[in-house]
Design a protein around this motif. Structure first.
Motif, mmCIF file in Angstrom:
data_model
loop_
_atom_site.group_PDB
_atom_site.id
_atom_site.type_symbol
_atom_site.label_atom_id
_atom_site.label_comp_id
_atom_site.label_asym_id
_atom_site.label_seq_id
_atom_site.Cartn_x
_atom_site.Cartn_y
_atom_site.Cartn_z
ATOM 1 N N ARG B 223 0.843 -1.186 0.000
ATOM 2 C CA ARG B 223 0.000 0.000 0.000
ATOM 3 C C ARG B 223 0.875 1.230 0.000
ATOM 4 O O ARG B 223 1.120 1.835 1.012
ATOM 5 N N LEU B 224 1.377 1.538 -1.133
ATOM 6 C CA LEU B 224 2.222 2.725 -1.172
ATOM 7 C C LEU B 224 1.375 3.942 -1.418
ATOM 8 O O LEU B 224 0.430 3.900 -2.179
ATOM 9 N N GLY B 225 1.710 4.954 -0.801
ATOM 10 C CA GLY B 225 1.058 6.220 -1.151
ATOM 11 C C GLY B 225 -0.304 6.406 -0.566
ATOM 12 O O GLY B 225 -0.982 7.376 -0.841
ATOM 13 N N GLY B 226 -0.770 5.490 0.227
ATOM 14 C CA GLY B 226 -2.082 5.743 0.824
ATOM 15 C C GLY B 226 -2.014 5.201 2.225
ATOM 16 O O GLY B 226 -1.371 4.204 2.459
ATOM 17 N N CYS B 228 -4.456 4.145 4.036
ATOM 18 C CA CYS B 228 -5.433 3.115 4.352
ATOM 19 C C CYS B 228 -6.214 2.810 3.101
ATOM 20 O O CYS B 228 -6.068 3.474 2.076
ATOM 21 N N TYR B 230 -9.344 2.980 2.501
ATOM 22 C CA TYR B 230 -10.562 3.720 2.271
ATOM 23 C C TYR B 230 -10.378 4.669 1.100
ATOM 24 O O TYR B 230 -9.496 5.497 1.118
ATOM 25 N N CYS B 233 -10.216 8.312 1.504
ATOM 26 C CA CYS B 233 -9.261 8.702 2.525
ATOM 27 C C CYS B 233 -8.344 9.813 2.116
ATOM 28 O O CYS B 233 -7.976 10.659 2.898
ATOM 29 N N ARG B 234 -7.915 9.790 0.915
ATOM 30 C CA ARG B 234 -6.934 10.786 0.510
ATOM 31 C C ARG B 234 -7.385 12.191 0.799
ATOM 32 O O ARG B 234 -6.654 13.013 1.286
ATOM 33 N N CYS B 237 -7.420 12.785 4.464
ATOM 34 C CA CYS B 237 -6.093 12.888 5.038
ATOM 35 C C CYS B 237 -5.533 14.262 4.806
ATOM 36 O O CYS B 237 -4.873 14.831 5.642
ATOM 37 N N LEU B 238 -5.800 14.761 3.643
ATOM 38 C CA LEU B 238 -5.269 16.073 3.345
ATOM 39 C C LEU B 238 -5.938 17.123 4.206
ATOM 40 O O LEU B 238 -5.358 18.132 4.542
ATOM 41 N N ASN B 240 -6.929 16.636 7.185
ATOM 42 C CA ASN B 240 -6.528 16.517 8.602
ATOM 43 C C ASN B 240 -5.276 17.279 8.902
ATOM 44 O O ASN B 240 -4.344 17.197 8.167
#
Lengths: 679, 240
Positions: B223-226, B228, B230, B233-234, B237-238, B240
């Motif tokens: 799981r690169l670059g994420g 989780c 979901y 999520c991206r 995440c940004l 947050n």
């Protein structure tokens, strides 16, 4: 470089972390070749690395060492991993110990957590830069964000960071392959502990920084006279404090524990399952603030006390519904607006306070609440110079009112019983280990607080819109006739419906719209004044009920008794009252019905505000009725306004040109120019 | 001053102190990187007296670089009129040097703590060293350390390297003095390197650790670059 020499008295020391020293001692013990943990070799494609240990070995060793059971040993093991003394070789982001053959390794002491030094941002920046240099695109999302932030905030030393990263990278390449692998693992593990990805709990989290350095040696104080004097004062103050018998305070604790112990997620199981343990968020979803159907446990909590009910948004909504049915929602609304004032922004405080006064407290306010005279006095005085807590006394009074009265009735009401019946009780989850792993992988971040906040705001707006019964709006005849100065006119037609028709109160904005559930005492006492007032109105000054919008502060309600309210009034009005009382007695009629209408039962039936049908008919005779509506609005007890719908003379009601009701409400601190005017 | 009057030699002479400082700064960074690597081995099973000696040598080198650089930078910035770019360059070096000094000091503090925690006086002390998987063959960075040299003649005002605790306090005093003497607003220094720096070398023989550790596992999905699975999520995440 960072700023040094900060001379303020800020808190910047990390608190003592006693567990770290103990943990270190334990780790050192585990190294003993004879009595320590057995190690194995980890095989990788290119090389093998020694000193790998399995989770089950660790757990077994800890259990043996401390003579505890496996579960506790496992939690100690998890703590070790969470603090970063041991790191997992597989699944490195989850800092737990799995009591199976998954491999772990000890962290080098350089990367152990220290109480004195937090993990610095500069080092983190260097680490991220190093990883980026080594291979592009390998940083995770949160790491990229951190990286960008650090680039912004540490721009001045960015060159240093990049150069240092490059140098460290180059220096690292000089080492042998297995050592390099080990070092990379160690560093990565260190940063997983100290900069955890979002959504994970960090064991290093210690709350606030402290003011004094816990690692500093305590300076030996010289025992001077001053020192002893301070000790003496201190102990004297200790003695002076009030004391409570321990049986009493312990009794309170015991009571609290027995009531709440089934609701504590540490002591009892959460239904369906504790999301922190099983990574399944059903529990949170079922207990959202504005969920349609609450859980049984939640509803049970509401019965513990009024505070529990109010603090739970769903409970509060239920309570609000109940009060709406009883037409006494203004108490809760007032309480909520007071909370908003207390906790709100300072900039809008003055306006808010004024608004609250105009809406709830002023004589003639649309949602008038019923508080006693003394409190009202204090409040009004305070409102001259409003501050955050100016409405505290009134708020407490209303809170107590709701607690003693409405709460009890809410508990017995159909609204609550319905909710109780509909409440759900979910089944407990029983996850297998594999499912737990699945859940852990599927962890999602929480709803953003921004979104939650938006929902809250929408909710508030919706409430405000749907809301509150502004009596002025309800009545059709609220054609405010401001500036109705002194009307000496006598309202004639009124007379017929003397009795119940009491003041078309509802149409009356000013009528105190206190809880539809006034305490029995107040009912009894108020009934008198009410009737008088009513008659005041009848007898030609229908206005009695019209709250005078004048600057006169409200009279004390209850006890005031019939007379009291009048006292503050100018003498002229006193006579009126007497007059009306006389008329009342003369009337004689409908006393019973009047009082009947004032009885509590009717209240619930009616509820102060809504005067649906009764209003209709009245319209024409308005102006006449006006009469002295400018007079003091004594606290018209709710009863006044409540009249049974079945009263025959509905039509003629409302007459009371009370319409004259002034819409404007003047706050006493504003210019007291228009003493005699409506507004 | 009239530019044309200056000869090339003069110009070079003028720039020499600055160039020296730049070289010294680069060397200092190199040495502190090596020091850190050596420090990470303290207390682990690859710790030995030889390592500690090497550490001492690195420390000494860093010390001389440090003191020399400090003197030169201070003189550069307090006296001598520098043209604008040179002044900016000198200030940049100043900020970088102070940052490096901090890191150096931090590392030294950890070193002193670790050396106390894991003394190697007696053979049985070795039992308490943490088994970290290191090979115990030494670090191999000594070569690198000796590679970096001081850009100024060695014999010039060389004080012997003080012991650890003295050195730490000396560094602290040095930093304070520097901050006192020269008033450089550190926010005025801008980065010359870009945010996402390019790889140092093109050789990619270095598999990142992520891929390596998947070795022994029933491989979970990469799981690169994420952070989780979901999908939404991206965005969050940004946020947050």
């Amino acid at each position: 470089m960072t700023i040094r020499n900060v001379r303020d008295h800020g808190q910047r020391y990390r608190p003592r972390m006693a567990c770290l020293k103990k943990m270190e001692a334990l780790v050192v013990e585990m190294q003993d070749p004879k009595s320590g943990v057995k190690s194995q070799t980890q095989r990788l494609v290119i090389t093998t690395i020694p000193h790998a240990i399995t989770g089950e070995d660790i757990v077994a060793w800890v259990a043996n060492r401390f003579n505890i059971d496996a579960r506790e040993a496992q939690s100690i093991g998890t703590l070790m991993v969470a603090f970063g003394y041991v790191y997992p070789l597989q699944d490195h982001k989850r800092l737990i110990i799995k009591a199976d053959t998954s491999l772990y390794r000890f962290q080098t002491p350089y990367f152990w957590p220290a109480q004195q030094w937090p993990a610095e941002d500069t080092d983190y920046a260097i680490y991220l830069a190093k990883r980026n240099i080594r291979k592009k695109g390998v940083l995770e999302l949160h790491e990229q964000e951190h990286y960008n932030n650090l680039h912004k905030w540490m721009n001045h030393k960015w060159d240093f960071i990049v150069m240092q990263a490059k140098e460290q990278y180059r220096a690292g390449k000089e080492r042998k392959k297995p050592d390099r692998v080990v070092f990379d693992c160690q560093e990565r593990a260190y940063w997983v502990v100290h900069r955890p990805p979002p959504g994970t709990i960090s064991a290093i989290d210690y709350g606030l920084d402290r003011l004094t350095d816990p690692s500093a040696d305590e300076v030996k104080k010289k025992k001077t006279m001053d020192y002893y004097r301070r000790i003496v004062i201190f102990t004297q103050q200790c003695i002076m404090r009030s004391r409570v018998k321990s049986s009493v305070s312990l009794g309170a604790i015991v009571k609290y524990i027995t009531t709440c112990k089934n609701h504590d997620p540490f002591l009892a199981t959460c239904l369906p399952s504790n999301p922190w343990l099983t990574d399944d968020t059903t529990y949170w979803e079922l207990n959202m603030p504005n969920v349609e159907i609450p859980t049984k446990m939640r509803v049970e909590r509401w019965t513990f006390g009024f505070r529990e009910l109010l603090s739970d948004p769903r409970g509060r909504a239920d309570f609000r519904l109940f009060l709406k049915k009883e037409f006494s929602g203004e108490n809760l609304a007032f309480w909520e607006t007071c909370e908003d004032l207390k906790w709100g922004a300072a900039a809008t405080m003055k306006e808010k306070a004024q608004q609250i006064y105009k809406t709830f407290l002023a004589p003639g306010a649309p949602r008038w609440i019923n508080i006693d005279g003394k409190t009202m006095d204090i409040t009004v005085k305070g409102l001259v110079h409003p501050h955050r807590y100016v409405l505290d006394a009134a708020q407490t009074h209303i809170y107590m009112l709701m607690k003693k009265d409405s709460f009890g009735r809410y508990m017995k009401s159909t609204v609550f019983k319905e909710t109780q019946k509909k409440a759900i009780s979910p089944e407990e989850h029983r996850f297998s280990d594999a499912q737990l792993e699945q859940n852990a992988k599927k962890r999602k971040p929480n709803l953003s607080p921004i979104v939650l906040r938006q929902w809250e705001e929408e909710e508030k707006a919706r409430l405000a819109a749907s809301g509150p019964m502004d009596i002025t709006q309800l009545c059709k005849f609220t054609a405010p006739v401001p500036h109705l100065a002194v009307y000496t006119g006598i309202c004639e037609a009124q007379l017929s419906h003397g009795r119940e028709r009491l003041p078309p109160s509802p149409s009356f904005p000013a009528l105190p719209n206190s809880a539809a559930c006034p305490s029995p005492i107040s009912v009894a006492i108020d009934s008198t004044p009410a009737s008088e007032r009513k008659f005041e109105g009848q007898g030609g000054s229908a206005a009695a009920q019209f709250p005078s919008i004048a600057e006169v502060p409200l009279e004390p309600r209850v006890s005031a008794s019939a007379r009291a309210p009048d006292d503050p009034q100018p003498a002229s009005q006193k006579s009126r009252v007497a007059l009306s009382l006389g008329r009342f007695l003369r009337r004689g009629c409908g006393n019973a019905s009047v009082l009947a209408s004032l009885s509590p039962k009717c209240h619930s039936a009616m509820g102060g505000r809504v005067q649906p049908l009764s209003r209709e008919p009245i319209s024409q005779p308005q102006p006449k009725r006006i009469a002295n509506f400018f007079q003091i609005k004594v606290d018209i007890p709710p009863e006044c306004r409540i009249y049974p719908i079945d009263s025959e003379d509905e039509e003629n009601e409302c007459t009371s040109g009370v319409r004259g009701t002034v819409k404007e409400i003047i706050c006493p601190w504003e210019s007291i120019t228009k003493q005699d005017q409506a507004g | 001053m009239n530019r044309w009057r200056r000869s090339v030699g003069e110009l070079q002479a003028r720039r020499r102190p600055l160039l020296e400082c730049q070289r010294a700064q680069a060397a200092f960074i190199k040495v502190t990187a090596c020091l850190q690597l050596q420090a990470t081995c303290l207390g682990s099973n690859s710790d030995c007296s030889r390592l500690r000696e090497e550490l001492g040598e690195t420390r000494a080198l860093a010390h001389s670089l440090c003191t020399g650089l400090q003197k030169r930078l201070t003189t550069l910035l307090t006296q001598g009129e520098l043209p604008q770019e040179e002044r900016a360059e000198a200030e940049r070096l100043w900020v970088l040097f102070l940052s490096g000094l901090e890191i150096f000091q931090q590392d030294l503090q950890k070193v002193i703590l670790l050396q106390e925690l894991f003394p190697l006086k007696q053979p049985r002390d070795r039992l308490s060293l943490v088994n970290t998987g290191g090979s115990g063959d030494g670090i191999g960075v000594t070569g690198r350390v000796t590679m970096s040299q001081m850009p100024w003649p060695k014999t010039q005002d060389q004080d012997p390297c003080p012991d650890l605790s003295t050195q730490i306090s000396q560094l602290e005093a040095m930093a304070q003095e520097m901050l006192r003497k020269v008033n450089v607003p550190f926010w005025s220094v801008e980065a010359t390197q870009e945010a996402w720096a390019d790889s140092v070398d093109t050789e990619q023989d270095d598999e990142p650790v992520e891929e390596m550790s998947v070795e022994n596992v029933a491989a979970g999905p990469q799981r690169l670059g994420g952070c989780c699975h979901y999908p939404g999520c991206r965005v969050l995440c940004l946020l947050n």
